[in-house]
Each structure stands twice: as structure tokens, then as C-alpha cells.
Design a protein around this motif. Structure first.
Motif, short mmCIF file in Angstrom:
data_model
loop_
_atom_site.label_atom_id
_atom_site.label_comp_id
_atom_site.label_asym_id
_atom_site.label_seq_id
_atom_site.Cartn_x
_atom_site.Cartn_y
_atom_site.Cartn_z
N THR A 1 0.59 -0.98 -0.20
CA THR A 1 -0.57 0.05 0.32
C THR A 1 0.88 1.16 0.29
OG1 THR A 1 0.06 -0.07 2.72
CG2 THR A 1 -2.23 -0.93 0.99
N ASN A 2 2.26 0.98 0.08
CA ASN A 2 3.01 2.16 0.39
C ASN A 2 2.98 2.39 -1.71
OD1 ASN A 2 3.65 2.79 2.58
ND2 ASN A 2 4.99 0.81 1.95
N VAL A 3 2.91 2.09 -2.25
CA VAL A 3 3.39 2.04 -3.75
C VAL A 3 1.87 3.45 -4.48
CG1 VAL A 3 4.79 0.71 -4.71
CG2 VAL A 3 2.33 0.03 -5.03
N LEU A 4 2.56 4.11 -5.38
CA LEU A 4 1.16 5.10 -5.35
C LEU A 4 0.01 4.21 -5.74
CD1 LEU A 4 0.07 7.82 -6.51
CD2 LEU A 4 1.39 7.41 -8.58
N ALA A 5 0.12 3.43 -6.98
CA ALA A 5 -1.27 2.83 -7.08
C ALA A 5 -2.25 1.75 -6.13
CB ALA A 5 -1.32 1.43 -8.27
N CYS A 6 -1.55 1.78 -5.01
CA CYS A 6 -2.47 1.31 -4.06
C CYS A 6 -2.50 1.78 -2.98
CB CYS A 6 -2.14 0.62 -3.15
SG CYS A 6 -1.47 -1.44 -4.44
#
Ligand code: HEM
Length: 527
Positions: free
Chosen positions: A127-132
Motif C-alpha cells: 500500500t506504499n506504492v502509488l497505485a495502492c
């Protein structure tokens, strides 16, 4: 878009749950029943029409476990442009046409800018990446970083040299391809090298297959697949995450911990590589590099945002761009007349003594049409990435309830026979002439605040790769034992969908010496 499956755009059948402990399963189902009753009591507004399903489980049995975009399109014929279903109490709205997608996803601003997520994605760190990323301050910071790095024509132009170099390397490498997998691997690695450069300024020399940082980055998508598997029971019964690790059936906790360590190691290793370059005194333009001189004064939170926004490139950019490039080879095998016409245009505009360059682009309408058709034909992001409503949103005679998942059926929009004549046929001519069909790029990259921030980078990468390949090599159906082998034209399941692998025959257009003469200047000019 994050590689493979973000959140769950396909849902588990009961047999898919990744636990073998029956007691835990029964307890979990009881808990989810209570959760369901609670959520149902809150759902008082009418959803758009759609399959009714059964009490308690909703449309679980109607819901597709593979290639959901095909089912969404069938539903569109039955129920219309907006389809509503509930699944274990979760409202889901499917948007089937472009106008409704713009009205709902673009015009409602931040109300539909959240993402659904899962406990397993949180536990593993994805959830740290942009898409999530959930909608909020951190999300806005990431988007600012993307906008500065690759959000405008002039920003992306800084990366033309690396993209053109990678395209030249790619042309040489594909002549070594012999298995079905080779072609896909060569595409992934060249696109991956572009992502490492644009995100961190990491310059991979020569064959990216031999680069250590590339190997590290490549572990990401494998881990993502595990975390994003919709079968983790804890996603549906979040309370399970609080059980101690020794409790029977909590294998998911150890798996999440193992994966989390790898995910954080990847992100740290790549970010560290960018810092080392800075200390060497060689700042290279890139998302992380653009902030290099500010880093000393940055807070921990700001460094975190920088690390994970650059960490969002590889996972989102490789599979998507790679899927479209793979489709090129399939399309050229099926339509040699398109390949010939493209080559004639390239020869007329760029000549035969160099590879096409971005300056040629405005003079190559046919290459532009081929590019558009590749984006449309075997849509790389067929059902987009689900958005989530942050409040009740009145829309026409319905309400999209707070917490509803909204899915754009991009594949359906790009294969609607009322919009694209013979939508399953690869036909670049549809964009030419006095009545061109609509530009698929308007929908293929999603909508609203979550629209793909990599679209300009993808656009130039695809253009550069396909024109370089067409200029130098011929792609044909292979002949085995005197028989022409017909390739399958099948899309694979996934949030990012790729064509089923196929056999191919690739040969230099003229001879190897000519091919090297065309590619070598770009390869030599790269530092
Ligand atoms: C042919 C190539 C590509 C296609 C078809 C594509 C398509 C998409 C789509 C449909 C979405 C979801 C938009 C929405 O939620 O409405 C998306 C999101 C995203 N894409 Fe792409 N994409 C491509 C290339 C790239 C590249 C090269 C990058 C990275 C540099 C990238 C980074 C992202 C990111 C980070 C998101 C999530 C944005 C967010 O959640 O705010 N994409 N993409």
C-alpha cells in the motif's frame, strides 16, 4: 498501473481461500456474516441495475474469476452503461461507456479518488506504492513527484536519449530470441531499464539481464502477485490479522512478514543506488534525482514519499508497456500489409541510414495510427484499477454509496462495435481519413485523479520501440515442417493483461551489417 492485480478485480471462490484450518474458516465465515448484515443494514440507496445474486453472498457466484472485463461487457448488454452488484456486502459499480466514465470518475473530483485495498497488501507493504495508495496527503505528494518527473512533454523529453538507446539495444537483442518466453523477457528488461533510469537515474549498461539492480527490481512483481492474490482469507475477515503467529491457520502472517522484508529491501536497495550516484557527483535527471539537492533538508516523511513514489515506477510501468509491445509482434505477424506500410512510411520520412527519431513523429501519421491501435486492440489495462467512493455520490437516478468500488470497463469501451467497427480486428486505418474513430488513448489510461501518471512515458517508449523495430526487422509467422504456425490471439487474465505467448520468426530487414550500422550510433552515444 501496478503490475498484475491491484486490490481484487477478480474475486475468490470459496475453494481459493489460502487456509487449511477448518475451525478458523468456520469462525471467519461467521464473522463475515455479521459484517455482511451490518454493511447491508447501511446500504439503503438503490444501486444501478445488475445481477441480483443470492442473499448473504450477493453476486459471488456470478462474479467472474477470470478476465472479468468479458463478463462486464455481457452485463452491459443486459443492464446498460452502469451496472451495480453487491459481493459479500461490498457494492461494486461497473462503468461501461466513456461518457459515463468521464461524468462519474472525472467530474466528481476527489470523491472517487480513493483505492480499495486489502489487508494482505497492507501487511506486505504494497500500500506504499502509488497505485495502492489511499487518497490523502501522501497520495498528493506522490502525484506531484510523478508530475515533475514525467508529467509534461518537456519532462519526458529529458528521457528520449535513454529510451532511444534502449530501443536500439532491443532491436539487437531480439535477433537472439528463440523461445516464446525470450521475446517477453527481452521486452520486460529493456522497459525495466527505462523505469530504473527514469525513477532513480540508475543507468544499466548493455544487456539488462546481467545487471544486479535489475535482478533486485524484478523480484517486486513476483512478490506483488503473492500479496495481491484474492484468496487470502484475512482480506475478508481483517480481525484475523490480530491473532498471534503461533495460532493454527495463521500461515498468512509469516508469509506477509517474509514478503514485507523483501519488498522493503528492494525499495531500500534501489533508492540507495540513486544516493550513491549523487555522492559520486553525477546527478542524473530522474524522479529521485530531481530532488537530490533538497534531500539534506527533507523530513523523514518527505524521504519516505520520495523513496516510494520512485519505487512505484517499475511495478507499474513494465507489465503495461511490455504488454503493448508484445501485441506489436502479434499484430505484425497477423497483418504483414500493416508492417509493410509502416516500413514504407519510416523509409520515406527517416530514410534508411538512421533509426526514426522523435522529430520524425509529426510526419508519420501511419505510425501514429498503429500506435493507437496497439493501445486499443489487446487492451493492456482492460478493467483499469478500481476506484473507491469516499462519500455517497448521487449520479443520475442512483447513488454510488460511500465505500463502493467503481470499475471502468476500459476493454468494453474499446471493443464496443458501436464505436469501433469490427472491434476485434487490428486495423490502424480506423484512425485515418475524414471520419476517424475515437482516440483510444482517451480511455486506456484511466480517469480522474487516478489517471495513469506514466502515460507520456509509455507513449514515447511504445512509439520509439515500434518504429525502431519496424525500421530494422521483419516479424513473420514461423514455419515449422513446411507449415505456417498460426499464433493464438488470446489475452491473459490479470489487472495488466498480456497476449498469450506465441512463436514467431524475426529476421533483419536487410542484413545484420545494416542493422548494426543503424543501431550502433545510438548505442555508442549512450554514456
Ligand atoms: C501502455 C502503457 C500503460 C497503460 C495502458 C497504463 C494504464 C493505466 C491505467 C488504466 C491505470 C489506472 C487509472 C485509474 O485508476 O483510473 C494506471 C495507473 C497507474 N499507472 Fe499506468 N499505464 C501504462 C504505463 C505506465 C507507466 C510507464 C508507468 C510508470 C512510469 C505507469 C504508472 C502508473 C501508476 C503509478 C498508476 C497508479 C496511479 C494512481 O493510483 O494514482 N503506467 N495505468
Amino acid at each position: 498501473m501496478t503490475a498484475r492485480t491491484v486490490a481484487s478485480s477478480s474475486f475468490p471462490k470459496p475453494s481459493m481461500f489460502l487456509t487449511s484450518d477448518i475451525g478458523l474458516l468456520v469462525g471467519a465465515v461467521a464473522l463475515s456474516f455479521i459484517g455482511f448484515l451490518y454493511s447491508r443494514s447501511k446500504l439503503t440507496v438503490p444501486l444501478p441495475p445488475g445481477p441480483k445474486g443470492l442473499p448473504l453472498i450477493g453476486a459471488l457466484l456470478d462474479f467472474p474469476t477470470s478476465k472479468p472485463w468479458e463478463t462486464y461487457t455481457k452485463w452491459a448488454h443486459e443492464y446498460g452503461k452502469l451496472v451495480g452488484v453487491t459481493l459479500l456486502g461490498q457494492p461494486i459499480i461497473v462503468v461501461n461507456d466513456k461518457e459515463t466514465a468521464f461524468a462519474l470518475l472525472e467530474k466528481t473530483g476527489s470523491a472517487l479518488a480513493d483505492r480499495p485495498t486489502t489487508v494482505m497488501l497492507e501487511m506486505t507493504g504494497w500500500t506504499n506504492v502509488l497505485a495502492c495508495q489511499l487518497y490523502g496527503h501522501r497520495f498528493r505528494e506522490y502525484r506531484k513527484h510523478f508530475a515533475r518527473a514525467i508529467g509534461s512533454a518537456s519532462a519526458v523529453q529529458r528521457f528520449f536519449p535513454v529510451i532511444n538507446y534502449r530501443a536500439a539495444e532491443f532491436v539487437n537483442s531480439i535477433l537472439r530470441a528463440s523461445t516464446k518466453e525470450d521475446l517477453e523477457n527481452f521486452i520486460n528488461r529493456q522497459v525495466g531499464a527505462i523505469m530504473l533510469y527514469t525513477a532513480y537515474g540508475i543507468s544499466v549498461k548493455g544487456d539488462p539481464g546481467h545487471d544486479e539492480l535489475m535482478h533486485i527490481a524484478e523480484k517486486g512483481p513476483e512478490e506483488f502477485d503473492i500479496a495481491a492474490n484474492p484468496g487470502w482469507l484475512v482480506n475478508y475477515v481483517p480481525i484475523l490479522q490480530h491473532l498471534p503467529s503461533w495460532f493454527p491457520g495463521t500461515h498468512f502472517k509469516r508469509e506477509a512478514q517474509r514478503s514485507r522484508e523483501i519488498v522493503f529491501d528492494i525499495s531500500d536497495a534501489l533508492f540507495k543506488a540513486h544516493k550513491i550516484r549523487a555522492e559520486d557527483g553525477t546527478p542524473i535527471p530522474s524522479l529521485a534525482g530531481d530532488y537530490m539537492s533538497d534531500e539534506v533538508d527533507m523530513t523523514e516523511e518527505e524521504i519516505f514519499n520520495l523513496k516510494w513514489s520512485s519505487g512505484s515506477f517499475f511495478s507499474s510501468g513494465v507489465d503495461t508497456t511490455g504488454s503493448t509491445l508484445l501485441s506489436y509482434f502479434l499484430a505484425m505477424m497477423l497483418h504483414p500489409e500493416v508492417q509493410e506500410k509502416l516500413q514504407r512510411e519510416i523509409d520515406a520520412v527517416s530514410g534508411t541510414n538512421r533509426l526514426p527519431s522523435p522529430a520524425d513523429r509529426p510526419n508519420m501519421p501511419y505510425a501514429e495510427a498503429v500506435h493507437k491501435e496497439l493501445i486499443r486492440w489487446l487492451t493492456a489495462g482492460p478493467a483499469g484499477v478500481p476506484h473507491k467512493a469516499r462519500e455517497d455520490i448521487p449520479f443520475e437516478e442512483y447513488v454510488v454509496p460511500n465505500g463502493a468500488m467503481v470499475i471502468a470497463n476500459i476493454w468494453g469501451m474499446l471493443h464496443d462495435p458501436a464505436v469501433y467497427k469490427d472491434p476485434f480486428t487490428f486495423n490502424p486505418e480506423r484512425y485515418l481519413g475524414s471520419t476517424p474513430e475515437p482516440d483510444p488513448l482517451d480511455v486506456a489510461f484511466g480517469f480522474g485523479r487516478r489517471i495513469c501518471p506514466g502515460n507520456r512515458l509509455a507513449d514515447h517508449t511504445i512509439w520509439s520501440f515500434i518504429t525502431s523495430v519496424a525500421a530494422t526487422v521483419n516479424v513473420k509467422k514461423p514455419v515449422v515442417d513446411g507449415k505456417v504456425v498460426e499464433p493464438p490471439v488470446v489475452q491473459r487474465h490479470g489487472t495488466v493483461s498480456r497476449p498469450e505467448l506465441f512463436d514467431y520468426a524475426i529476421s533483419p530487414r536487410k542484413d545484420l551489417a545494416t542493422l548494426h550500422r543503424l543501431t550502433q550510433p545510438l548505442i555508442n552515444s549512450w554514456h
